[in-house]
Motif scaffolding. Structure first.
Motif: not given
Length: 361
Positions: A123-130, A151-159
């Motif tokens: 979730q932290v990584t999703v927030t950073l990407a957003e 959507p970003l929240n459905t992407q993998s950590m690698d993506e």
């Protein structure tokens, strides 16, 4: 003859010594246990601790404020590609958050509190990407990024990490700063979390500032992580400030675990969740209170009840709530006698009733 007598005397002494040790080891062992120690209640100990007056508060504040003259240098080191690692005795939470709020105003800042018992790095990584995506859209420099992407929240950590490290900007003026309080904390101490943090720190659009307190913290990283990915620039910044906030989530050594503190911690976590997530949690809690001797609430039953009450629209939504509950250790899963996966809350009935009462207020 005198030499032989001396050797025989030494042999006899050694033999008697080991015989005595053998007799001691074969004697009845002590029946005392750590659990037999009469420890004070955790809540009572915390209340007493809260009333203590800490000494040298003025000197501590002056010391923390004295580091402000180094803020410009710290920003410069960040822009040069280094990660900042603050170490030294005392809590550094106030220091690095003040640095972020005063010297990093040109950047979006995300704070990770490693002293918590669990942290959702995805979730932290999703927030950073957003946040980065918003910056790119504002600057109209997202032309090379694929449109209509999932959507970003459905992407993998690698993506997500690939996006944060992607060549989206020629000038490289967009950054998101990650502030990690206690990067060596219990929530981040496992190898997988450290690997993800290192990969995030190495991203071209991420700046990282972290604090560490454990003497063995460097053992968490290998040579590549230290010198290439994190690329730490170490700063010795002792503050001698008490670990007030960091210590809330740790049970005191001289106290037994009290249900009041457990309820308080769970209540704090629940308050940070959405109202619907709280209602889903209450469904599990009500079922457990109604069936105190049961094995938990079957997942299928939970989904049916939540659909009937319009709390979730799909299994995916429910799974998102459950992932959040499990990450915060609010619920656990076990299989019942029929082989079904069931959810249960690891609290006593009394503690759970108190928690439900607080949710309803």
């Amino acid at each position: 003859m005198e030499s032989n007598d001396l050797e025989e005397e030494e042999f006899g002494f050694s033999r008697n010594y080991f015989l005595a040790k053998e007799l001691c080891s074969s004697s009845k062992k002590s029946a005392r246990k750590v659990s037999d120690i009469n420890l004070v209640d955790e809540q009572e100990l915390r209340e007493a601790y809260a009333k203590l007056e800490f000494k040298h508060e003025k000197e501590i504040n002056n010391l923390v404020n004295s580091y402000q003259k180094s803020y410009a240098e710290w920003v410069f080191m960040l822009r040069c590609g280094f990660g900042l690692l603050m170490y030294g005795f005392g809590s550094k939470k106030v220091l690095i958050e003040d640095f972020a709020s005063t010297a990093l105003t040109d950047y979006s800042v995300v704070v990770i509190n490693g002293y918590l018992q669990s942290v959702n790095l995805k979730q932290v990584t999703v927030t950073l990407a957003e946040l980065l995506m918003e910056q790119l859209k504002t600057q109209r420099k997202l032309d090379n990024h694929p449109k209509n992407q999932q959507p970003l929240n459905t992407q993998s950590m690698d993506e997500l990490i690939s996006f944060l490290d992607g060549p989206h900007l020629e000038g490289g003026d967009s950054f998101v700063c990650v502030v990690v309080n206690n990067i060596d904390g219990p929530a981040l101490r496992d190898s997988e979390s450290q690997q993800y943090l290192a990969r995030l720190a190495a991203c071209s659009h991420i700046l990282m500032v972290a604090s560490t307190d454990h003497v063995n913290a460097p053992l968490l990283w290998n040579k590549k992580m230290v010198h290439t990915e994190f690329n730490w620039y170490w700063y010795h910044v002792p503050t001698y400030a008490p670990y007030k906030v960091e210590g809330i989530f740790f049970p005191p050594i001289l106290a037994h675990s009290g249900s009041a503190q457990t309820v308080k911690t769970a209540s704090i976590v629940l308050q940070s969740l959405t109202p619907n997530a709280q209602k889903v949690f209450k469904v599990v809690a009500d079922h457990q209170l109604a069936n105190p001797d049961g094995e938990g609430m079957p997942l299928n039953n939970l989904y049916t009840v939540c659909r009937e009450r319009f709390l979730v629209s799909s299994q995916i939504t429910l799974n998102a709530h459950l992932t959040e509950f499990k990450d915060h250790e609010l619920v656990k899963t076990r299989r019942n006698s029929d082989g079904e996966d069931c959810l249960y809350i690891p609290l006593t009935s009394d503690a759970l009733q108190k928690l439900v009462h607080e949710i309803n207020q």
